[in-house]
Motif scaffolding. Sequence first.
Motif, mmCIF file in Angstrom:
data_model
loop_
_atom_site.group_PDB
_atom_site.id
_atom_site.type_symbol
_atom_site.label_atom_id
_atom_site.label_comp_id
_atom_site.label_asym_id
_atom_site.label_seq_id
_atom_site.Cartn_x
_atom_site.Cartn_y
_atom_site.Cartn_z
ATOM 1 N N ARG A 1 0.835 -1.192 0.000
ATOM 2 C CA ARG A 1 0.000 0.000 0.000
ATOM 3 C C ARG A 1 0.880 1.257 0.000
ATOM 4 O O ARG A 1 2.039 1.219 0.401
ATOM 5 N N ALA B 1 -3.150 -4.353 -3.391
ATOM 6 C CA ALA B 1 -2.366 -4.098 -2.182
ATOM 7 C C ALA B 1 -1.809 -5.425 -1.717
ATOM 8 O O ALA B 1 -2.577 -6.356 -1.444
ATOM 9 N N TRP C 1 -4.533 1.744 -1.681
ATOM 10 C CA TRP C 1 -4.200 0.677 -2.621
ATOM 11 C C TRP C 1 -3.674 1.267 -3.937
ATOM 12 O O TRP C 1 -3.914 2.436 -4.251
ATOM 13 N N ASN C 2 -2.988 0.440 -4.710
ATOM 14 C CA ASN C 2 -2.423 0.853 -5.999
ATOM 15 C C ASN C 2 -3.472 0.710 -7.101
ATOM 16 O O ASN C 2 -3.959 -0.390 -7.370
#
Length: 250
Positions: A164, A180, A195-196
């Motif tokens: 994260r 994540a 989160w990505n």
Amino acid sequence: MSTNPIEFNIAPVAECSVLVTLTIPPSTHRSPTIYAQYIARACDAIRQNLATVLMNVTPAYHSILVDYLPYRISEQQCITQLNLLLTQTLSSSIKTNDTGNIIELPAYYSLETALDLHRYQEKGLSLNDVIQYHTSQTYCVSAIGFMPGFAFMSDVVSELILPRHSTPRLAVPKGSIAIAGSKTAVYPSESPGGWNIIGHCPLPLFDHHQLKSAQGTQPSLSLLNVGDTVHFTSISKREFIKLSRGVSNG
């Protein structure tokens, strides 16, 4: 306590609440998918057989929180009924074709929606690499949490694993597809989050409009539920706009 293939324990954790904890013996395959399918099986049985005495049934990775109505059932009666029910429900093994709903989620991966693409580019991955890796897997919904309809799905391939953000965004757009650690998810609502972000899903995942009329044990407000199988399918910008407009128009 049940016998092979899975064990469980039931314990009071608060007033009107008991926690069911599942443990798969070492001799049994202990993948996230297997755990999720046992959790889903147990939740379905609890909701169907004890509906008149329940407030909520909340599944997690290895446990189920059961909130009951104390004026309809006592703590000991609840534990006794859960024990009998789960001993019968969990007595058989999960089969390879014993899965929940199979759900296809459209995903628009692009430079404009993959807000954290640069983090993968630093690992040597292109947008096409991210698309290929993310759509190559079939995921299992392992838990619902963080917010209504937020489904934790297991597991992304090792190339996509990223921690994260150390500082979360104040607002992640609704529909953002994210990663994540080894988990992937879709944000069902706009929310802070770390989160990505790698793409966007135009489908609504949670029906907020029916919250007022929903019963506590009704599972259908969320498109994704524990035990479901999910596959992401890459779509074009044109398809994304069309689907988004269709959702907006009802």
